[in-house]
Write a protein that holds these residues in place. Structure first.
Motif, PDB file in Angstrom:
ATOM      1  N   VAL A   1      51.871  46.987  53.248  1.00  0.00           N
ATOM      2  CA  VAL A   1      50.795  47.435  54.118  1.00  0.00           C
ATOM      3  C   VAL A   1      49.453  47.181  53.430  1.00  0.00           C
ATOM      4  CG1 VAL A   1      49.809  49.377  55.382  1.00  0.00           C
ATOM      5  CG2 VAL A   1      52.294  49.211  55.082  1.00  0.00           C
ATOM      6  N   PHE A   2      48.549  46.551  54.166  1.00  0.00           N
ATOM      7  CA  PHE A   2      47.190  46.302  53.692  1.00  0.00           C
ATOM      8  C   PHE A   2      46.230  47.165  54.502  1.00  0.00           C
ATOM      9  CE2 PHE A   2      49.403  42.604  52.274  1.00  0.00           C
ATOM     10  CZ  PHE A   2      48.696  42.095  51.187  1.00  0.00           C
ATOM     11  N   THR A   3      45.312  47.819  53.827  1.00  0.00           N
ATOM     12  CA  THR A   3      44.256  48.532  54.545  1.00  0.00           C
ATOM     13  C   THR A   3      43.276  47.517  55.127  1.00  0.00           C
ATOM     14  OG1 THR A   3      42.785  48.730  52.636  1.00  0.00           O
ATOM     15  CG2 THR A   3      44.463  50.456  52.925  1.00  0.00           C
ATOM     16  N   ARG A   4      42.467  47.968  56.065  1.00  0.00           N
ATOM     17  CA  ARG A   4      41.447  47.091  56.623  1.00  0.00           C
ATOM     18  C   ARG A   4      40.461  46.646  55.538  1.00  0.00           C
ATOM     19  NH1 ARG A   4      42.925  50.604  60.490  1.00  0.00           N
ATOM     20  NH2 ARG A   4      43.190  49.833  62.636  1.00  0.00           N
ATOM     21  N   ALA A   5      40.128  47.557  54.644  1.00  0.00           N
ATOM     22  CA  ALA A   5      39.196  47.212  53.570  1.00  0.00           C
ATOM     23  C   ALA A   5      39.771  46.126  52.672  1.00  0.00           C
ATOM     24  CB  ALA A   5      38.859  48.454  52.747  1.00  0.00           C
TER      25      ALA A   5
ATOM     26  N   ILE B   1      33.315  41.329  49.066  1.00  0.00           N
ATOM     27  CA  ILE B   1      32.601  42.599  49.217  1.00  0.00           C
ATOM     28  C   ILE B   1      31.276  42.303  49.905  1.00  0.00           C
ATOM     29  CG2 ILE B   1      31.578  44.545  48.000  1.00  0.00           C
ATOM     30  CD1 ILE B   1      33.624  44.039  45.771  1.00  0.00           C
ATOM     31  N   ASP B   2      31.158  42.703  51.160  1.00  0.00           N
ATOM     32  CA  ASP B   2      30.000  42.349  51.987  1.00  0.00           C
ATOM     33  C   ASP B   2      29.620  43.557  52.826  1.00  0.00           C
ATOM     34  OD1 ASP B   2      28.157  41.339  53.796  1.00  0.00           O
ATOM     35  OD2 ASP B   2      29.166  39.405  53.923  1.00  0.00           O
ATOM     36  N   ARG B   3      28.479  44.138  52.543  1.00  0.00           N
ATOM     37  CA  ARG B   3      28.082  45.359  53.222  1.00  0.00           C
ATOM     38  C   ARG B   3      27.694  45.119  54.677  1.00  0.00           C
ATOM     39  NH1 ARG B   3      22.360  45.931  53.272  1.00  0.00           N
ATOM     40  NH2 ARG B   3      21.294  44.294  52.098  1.00  0.00           N
ATOM     41  N   PHE B   4      27.541  43.861  55.097  1.00  0.00           N
ATOM     42  CA  PHE B   4      27.101  43.580  56.452  1.00  0.00           C
ATOM     43  C   PHE B   4      28.277  43.477  57.435  1.00  0.00           C
ATOM     44  CE2 PHE B   4      23.762  41.871  53.731  1.00  0.00           C
ATOM     45  CZ  PHE B   4      22.652  42.479  54.270  1.00  0.00           C
TER      46      PHE B   4
ATOM     47  N   THR C   1      36.022  44.167  62.330  1.00  0.00           N
ATOM     48  CA  THR C   1      36.277  42.724  62.450  1.00  0.00           C
ATOM     49  C   THR C   1      37.745  42.415  62.192  1.00  0.00           C
ATOM     50  OG1 THR C   1      35.727  42.293  60.127  1.00  0.00           O
ATOM     51  CG2 THR C   1      33.937  42.195  61.705  1.00  0.00           C
ATOM     52  N   ILE C   2      38.399  43.193  61.331  1.00  0.00           N
ATOM     53  CA  ILE C   2      39.824  42.980  61.074  1.00  0.00           C
ATOM     54  C   ILE C   2      40.630  43.201  62.341  1.00  0.00           C
ATOM     55  CG2 ILE C   2      41.833  43.831  59.792  1.00  0.00           C
ATOM     56  CD1 ILE C   2      39.898  42.124  58.139  1.00  0.00           C
ATOM     57  N   ASP C   3      40.295  44.245  63.100  1.00  0.00           N
ATOM     58  CA  ASP C   3      41.009  44.507  64.345  1.00  0.00           C
ATOM     59  C   ASP C   3      40.875  43.337  65.322  1.00  0.00           C
ATOM     60  OD1 ASP C   3      41.606  47.019  63.315  1.00  0.00           O
ATOM     61  OD2 ASP C   3      39.840  47.937  64.218  1.00  0.00           O
TER      62      ASP C   3
ATOM     63  N   GLY D   1      46.792  50.702  58.017  1.00  0.00           N
ATOM     64  CA  GLY D   1      46.312  49.338  58.204  1.00  0.00           C
ATOM     65  C   GLY D   1      47.333  48.477  58.910  1.00  0.00           C
ATOM     66  N   TYR D   2      47.621  47.301  58.341  1.00  0.00           N
ATOM     67  CA  TYR D   2      48.502  46.331  58.970  1.00  0.00           C
ATOM     68  C   TYR D   2      49.480  45.742  57.961  1.00  0.00           C
ATOM     69  CZ  TYR D   2      45.029  46.403  62.726  1.00  0.00           C
ATOM     70  OH  TYR D   2      44.188  46.788  63.721  1.00  0.00           O
TER      71      TYR D   2
END
Length: 247
Positions: free
Chosen positions: A184-188, A197-200, A205-207, A234-235
């Protein structure tokens, strides 16, 4: 098309699609300063035609384009190629931004933006493409999860032996999942695989990418059996029947 790579950054063929001639010229000068080959067009239909003719590595696509909107252009591009697409938009609501990603854009920048931020986004997308082509790590391991086969070196995705087209961001996320079927991977975590690592960029977006991948990989996208949601976490990508039953 041949590509020339620098050690630190990626020199590439970039197509600017911006109806504001002055803005397009400003972007062009910044890109050329970094060593890229740049061409600018100013209406939507010209973007489609130029992509077919010269096969650029990256298209910087303004949403508000005459002739065809940037969203319509993106829809056509995704039906024809996996070129990296960076959308430039004055629309700042999350739903507007996610609409572009839903059509297959790899990233977006909202106006007004700083040229430094824009160039950072370009470098991120081109480095991602470079990794996918195996130019950074020489990856030759073929990844398999059930009927899904991912070949990072050749940038190919197969479902039951048949090729499936996907965007660079979708491919990068699927490769991460396929490297560890059942995990299982988290969205992060998935977001970091795609964008770093991109704060914008938001985790939503993963969904969007998951929804698009399910349309391509699932017998019934509304009842997925391969790319599964683990609620509250997550997924994961199923590798065996046990993986599916445990979701």
């Amino acid at each position: 098309m041949s590509r020339e790579w620098r050690d630190a950054d990626v020199c590439a063929h970039v197509l600017i699609a911006e109806d504001d001639v002055n803005q397009a010229d400003l972007i062009r000068r910044y890109l050329e300063r970094e060593g890229h080959l740049v061409l600018a067009v100013h209406d939507g239909r010209a973007v489609v035609e130029e992509n077919r003719r010269s096969r650029p590595d990256l298209i910087m696509l303004d949403v508000m384009m005459p002739g065809m909107s940037g969203l319509d252009v993106c829809r056509v591009l995704r039906a024809e190629s996996d070129v990296a697409v960076l959308m430039l938009t004055a629309r700042s609501t999350e739903e507007d931004l996610l609409a572009g990603l839903d059509l297959g854009a790899d990233d977006y920048v909202t106006k007004p933006y700083s040229p430094r931020e824009l160039m950072a986004r370009v470098r991120t997308l081109l480095r991602r493409s470079r990794r996918q082509e195996g130019l950074l790590n020489g990856a030759d391991r073929i990844l398999r999860a059930g009927p899904i086969t991912v070949d990072p070196a050749r940038h190919t995705l197969l479902l039951d032996g048949r090729p499936v087209e996907c965007t660079p961001a979708e491919f990068q996320m699927l490769a991460a999942l396929a490297a560890r079927p059942g995990q299982v991977f988290t969205r992060a975590q998935l977001l970091e695989h795609i964008h770093g690592i991109d704060r914008f960029i938001t985790e939503r977006t993963i969904d969007v990418h998951v929804k698009n991948l399910r349309k391509k990989l699932e017998p019934d996208p509304r009842a997925p059996s391969r790319l599964l949601t683990v609620y509250g976490v997550g997924y994961k990508l199923t590798g065996t029947a046990d993986d599916a039953l445990s979701a």
